[in-house]
Design a protein around this motif. Structure first.
Motif, PDB file in Angstrom:
ATOM      1  N   VAL A   1       0.838  -1.206   0.000  1.00 50.42           N
ATOM      2  CA  VAL A   1       0.000   0.000   0.000  1.00 50.42           C
ATOM      3  C   VAL A   1       0.873   1.257   0.000  1.00 50.42           C
ATOM      4  N   LEU A   2       1.904   1.281   0.850  1.00 50.35           N
ATOM      5  CA  LEU A   2       2.788   2.446   0.931  1.00 50.35           C
ATOM      6  C   LEU A   2       3.575   2.635  -0.368  1.00 50.35           C
ATOM      7  N   GLU A   3       4.117   1.549  -0.902  1.00 46.38           N
ATOM      8  CA  GLU A   3       4.848   1.638  -2.162  1.00 46.38           C
ATOM      9  C   GLU A   3       3.920   2.078  -3.290  1.00 46.38           C
ATOM     10  N   GLY A   4       2.689   1.569  -3.252  1.00 49.65           N
ATOM     11  CA  GLY A   4       1.723   1.960  -4.272  1.00 49.65           C
ATOM     12  C   GLY A   4       1.424   3.444  -4.237  1.00 49.65           C
ATOM     13  N   GLY A   5       1.337   4.017  -3.021  1.00 49.79           N
ATOM     14  CA  GLY A   5       1.117   5.454  -2.894  1.00 49.79           C
ATOM     15  C   GLY A   5       2.274   6.250  -3.469  1.00 49.79           C
ATOM     16  N   SER A   6       3.502   5.811  -3.167  1.00 49.11           N
ATOM     17  CA  SER A   6       4.683   6.472  -3.719  1.00 49.11           C
ATOM     18  C   SER A   6       4.726   6.325  -5.232  1.00 49.11           C
ATOM     19  N   TRP A   7       4.376   5.152  -5.738  1.00 50.74           N
ATOM     20  CA  TRP A   7       4.371   4.901  -7.184  1.00 50.74           C
ATOM     21  C   TRP A   7       3.360   5.796  -7.890  1.00 50.74           C
TER      22      TRP A   7
END
Length: 301
Positions: A124-130
């Motif tokens: 979820v966190l990586e997806g937000g950054s992506w």
């Protein structure tokens, strides 16, 4: 893309990766998972990369001086190349090494639930950054395809974060599959294999980033549309009989050096040529703020 937006992308990625790294190492300690430990190393490398890119952004804005008359813009390109090397040497190297060790000397995963929870939160966190990086990248993508836009981009900060986050999300999926297969089959070799797959993916990403950063570091021309606009700005003047050569090079993501060889009609006076060059340069700078230096070599037509 504005410098402020670059920093938003980098800070978003840095915040996400620091939190994720801590969670992954804690999960690796609880579970003994090789894939989780690999993912922890991956996030630490990514965090270091964002710090280097932030430093490169700041250093590239130093004003020109006697030693560097065109400024320090290429310092960002240098640190981008260092980031690619770090991903390959540290991220990919540690992942593959750790995976091989666990394949040769497998150890069981003690608590897969903790790993699944951390992987889910990390995704979820990586997806937000992506999504942040992708949104900013699309501003400059225009009508070009994704890969072509990367090849044409002169600003490595955003596409590096985009590549890193894409690799990170792929790695999280691979780690989850490796942990699941290890837990389901009781064979811990799957966990080590997942680490190797993650390492190979990072090596591929590192190679792609190194190739793009190398081109920027050596020096790439400006957008062909800008080159043509510079040529036309002189060629359409009645005092000009021809434009022989237009050389452009990016000294920074939003800074372009221009040199041109222009043929003038024989009977045009020197003073008029000087005014024409000054007026044309002023109009070009007004239309294209990225043009920082213009050098014209006048020739008799």
């Amino acid at each position: 893309m504005a410098e402020g937006n670059n920093r938003i992308v980098l800070f978003a990625a840095l915040g996400a990766n620091l939190g994720i790294a801590v969670a992954k190492f804690v999960a690796a300690g609880f579970t003994g998972s090789s894939a989780m430990l690999t993912e922890g190393f991956h996030s630490v490398v990514d965090s270091t990369n964002q710090l280097l890119l932030l430093y490169g952004e700041r250093a590239s804005n130093k004003p020109a001086d006697d030693i560097h008359p065109l400024g320090y813009g290429r310092e960002l390109y240098f640190w981008s190349f260092v980031v690619a090397i770090l991903i390959f040497a540290t991220g990919a190297g540690l992942s593959i090494y750790e995976g091989i060790i666990h394949v040769l000397h497998p150890s069981p995963i003690e608590d897969a639930t903790v790993a699944y929870v951390v992987l889910g939160i990390s995704f979820v966190l990586e997806g937000g950054s992506w999504l942040t990086a992708m949104r900013e990248f699309r501003v400059t993508q225009g009508e070009h395809g994704w890969w072509k836009a990367v090849r044409r981009s002169k600003d490595p900060a955003t596409f590096i974060v985009l590549f890193e986050d894409s690799a990170a999300m792929f790695g999280l999926v691979v780690a989850a599959v490796g942990i699941f297969l290890t837990h389901f089959t009781g064979n811990p070799v799957w966990d080590g294999t997942a680490s190797i797959v993650i390492g190979v993916a990072l090596a591929i990403v590192a190679f792609m980033l190194a190739r793009e950063s190398k081109g920027l570091l050596i020096g790439e021309r400006a957008d062909p549309k800008l080159v043509e606009a510079i040529r036309n700005a002189f060629a359409t003047r009645p005092e000009v009989s021809g434009v022989q050569e237009v050389v452009t090079i990016h000294t920074a993501p939003r800074k372009v050096f221009v040199a041109a060889s222009v043929d003038f009609v024989d009977d045009v006076q020197v003073g008029h040529i000087e005014r024409l060059i000054a007026d044309t340069e002023a109009s070009l700078r007004a239309a294209y703020p990225e043009i920082t230096s213009v050098y014209i070599k006048p020739k008799a037509g």
